[in-house]
Write a protein that holds these residues in place. Structure first.
Motif, PDB file in Angstrom:
ATOM      1  N   ALA A  83       6.017  18.553   5.981  1.00 27.73           N
ATOM      2  CA  ALA A  83       5.789  18.132   4.602  1.00 27.73           C
ATOM      3  C   ALA A  83       5.264  16.705   4.586  1.00 27.73           C
ATOM      4  O   ALA A  83       5.686  15.875   5.387  1.00 27.73           O
ATOM      5  CB  ALA A  83       7.089  18.225   3.803  1.00 27.73           C
ATOM      6  N   PRO A  84       4.328  16.405   3.685  1.00 27.91           N
ATOM      7  CA  PRO A  84       3.737  15.059   3.672  1.00 27.91           C
ATOM      8  C   PRO A  84       4.778  14.004   3.337  1.00 27.91           C
ATOM      9  O   PRO A  84       5.640  14.199   2.494  1.00 27.91           O
ATOM     10  CB  PRO A  84       2.667  15.168   2.573  1.00 27.91           C
ATOM     11  N   GLN A  85       4.716  12.875   4.023  1.00 27.42           N
ATOM     12  CA  GLN A  85       5.624  11.773   3.803  1.00 27.42           C
ATOM     13  C   GLN A  85       5.037  10.825   2.764  1.00 27.42           C
ATOM     14  O   GLN A  85       3.828  10.690   2.630  1.00 27.42           O
ATOM     15  CB  GLN A  85       5.873  11.023   5.120  1.00 27.42           C
ATOM     16  N   PHE A  86       5.928  10.145   2.052  1.00 27.30           N
ATOM     17  CA  PHE A  86       5.483   9.235   1.008  1.00 27.30           C
ATOM     18  C   PHE A  86       4.925   7.945   1.612  1.00 27.30           C
ATOM     19  O   PHE A  86       5.511   7.357   2.519  1.00 27.30           O
ATOM     20  CB  PHE A  86       6.634   8.901   0.067  1.00 27.30           C
ATOM     21  N   VAL A  87       3.783   7.540   1.096  1.00 28.05           N
ATOM     22  CA  VAL A  87       3.166   6.270   1.463  1.00 28.05           C
ATOM     23  C   VAL A  87       2.889   5.515   0.171  1.00 28.05           C
ATOM     24  O   VAL A  87       2.172   6.021  -0.700  1.00 28.05           O
ATOM     25  CB  VAL A  87       1.848   6.483   2.238  1.00 28.05           C
ATOM     26  N   PRO A  88       3.464   4.314  -0.010  1.00 25.37           N
ATOM     27  CA  PRO A  88       3.226   3.576  -1.258  1.00 25.37           C
ATOM     28  C   PRO A  88       1.738   3.323  -1.466  1.00 25.37           C
ATOM     29  O   PRO A  88       1.029   2.971  -0.518  1.00 25.37           O
ATOM     30  CB  PRO A  88       3.996   2.265  -1.047  1.00 25.37           C
ATOM     31  N   PRO A  89       1.259   3.517  -2.674  1.00 21.98           N
ATOM     32  CA  PRO A  89      -0.162   3.256  -2.926  1.00 21.98           C
ATOM     33  C   PRO A  89      -0.480   1.762  -2.822  1.00 21.98           C
ATOM     34  O   PRO A  89       0.391   0.919  -3.048  1.00 21.98           O
ATOM     35  CB  PRO A  89      -0.366   3.771  -4.353  1.00 21.98           C
ATOM     36  N   THR A  90      -1.700   1.461  -2.461  1.00 25.96           N
ATOM     37  CA  THR A  90      -2.135   0.073  -2.287  1.00 25.96           C
ATOM     38  C   THR A  90      -3.152  -0.275  -3.375  1.00 25.96           C
ATOM     39  O   THR A  90      -4.088   0.497  -3.606  1.00 25.96           O
ATOM     40  CB  THR A  90      -2.789  -0.120  -0.903  1.00 25.96           C
ATOM     41  N   PRO A  91      -2.981  -1.417  -4.043  1.00 26.76           N
ATOM     42  CA  PRO A  91      -3.946  -1.804  -5.086  1.00 26.76           C
ATOM     43  C   PRO A  91      -5.357  -1.945  -4.527  1.00 26.76           C
ATOM     44  O   PRO A  91      -5.550  -2.404  -3.399  1.00 26.76           O
ATOM     45  CB  PRO A  91      -3.417  -3.152  -5.582  1.00 26.76           C
ATOM     46  N   SER A  92      -6.328  -1.535  -5.295  1.00 25.36           N
ATOM     47  CA  SER A  92      -7.723  -1.710  -4.913  1.00 25.36           C
ATOM     48  C   SER A  92      -8.090  -3.185  -5.015  1.00 25.36           C
ATOM     49  O   SER A  92      -7.418  -3.950  -5.719  1.00 25.36           O
ATOM     50  CB  SER A  92      -8.633  -0.876  -5.829  1.00 25.36           C
ATOM     51  N   PRO A  93      -9.145  -3.620  -4.331  1.00 24.63           N
ATOM     52  CA  PRO A  93      -9.559  -5.020  -4.431  1.00 24.63           C
ATOM     53  C   PRO A  93      -9.795  -5.419  -5.888  1.00 24.63           C
ATOM     54  O   PRO A  93     -10.497  -4.736  -6.625  1.00 24.63           O
ATOM     55  CB  PRO A  93     -10.857  -5.058  -3.618  1.00 24.63           C
TER      56      PRO A  93
END
Length: 203
Positions: A83-93
């Motif tokens: 199952a896919p693990q959670f990765v916090p999203p990263t703000p775009s430039p």
């Protein structure tokens, strides 16, 4: 003249004798070659049949014997390890925050914090669809939450600590969870613009 006639007769006799012996010899060779072909075909059929029988027997045994990876029957399903693990999203430039869309529920007070479960969603034609990623986060009770339907249709900002009872059950309410560049949650915003299927909601 007599000698020539005798010679001709002698040669004719030799030729006839040769033909008499040659014809049976040729016929015998043909018969022998035919026998050889028949034996080769018979041997090929027999060897092919034996190989086929052996293959069927081995295949039957391999089919009859359960493999080590065969799925058990009537067993309670367990979460997949893939199952896919959670990765916090990263703000775009140039952006201050990056948002994760998800159901927020199972809210509970843990010492001086609020713990919630986030079931990640994606949007398809304006409808929320689960991605399979579920994770828990622990937040400050003072985390600002932009609400509307959760607060009975009255838009406004309230601290997360005041919504524990409303967010205890679920999944029901969809929020955009805002992360900063360090992967920390700064705020939640109710995604009132999304259509949530009734079968996905839990009263």
């Amino acid at each position: 003249m007599v000698d020539e006639t005798s010679l001709d007769d002698h040669l004719a006799g030799l030729a006839a004798e040769g033909r008499r012996f040659a014809v049976p010899l040729a016929a015998e060779q043909i018969r022998v070659r035919g026998d050889r072909r028949r034996r080769r075909k018979r041997a090929a059929r027999m060897s092919g049949g034996v190989l086929l029988a052996a293959a069927v027997a081995v295949g039957g045994l391999s089919l009859a014997r359960p493999g080590p990876e065969s799925a058990p029957t009537a067993v309670k399903p367990t979460p997949s390890r893939s199952a896919p693990q959670f990765v916090p999203p990263t703000p775009s430039p140039g952006d201050e925050y990056a948002s994760e869309l998800g159901y927020v529920y199972n809210a509970m007070v843990v010492e001086d914090a609020v713990q919630v479960t986030v079931e990640q969603l994606r949007t398809e034609r304006g409808t929320a669809v689960p991605t399979g990623v579920v994770h828990q986060v622990t937040l400050s009770p003072q985390t600002p939450v932009e609400v509307e339907q959760v607060a009975g249709g009255k838009a406004g900002d309230v601290p997360l600590g005041e919504l524990v009872d409303r967010l205890r059950d679920g999944p029901r309410w969809v929020f955009a969870v805002d992360y900063d560049g360090e992967g920390r949650i700064q705020s939640l915003r109710e995604a009132s613009w999304l259509t949530v299927s009734e079968r996905q909601q839990k009263p």
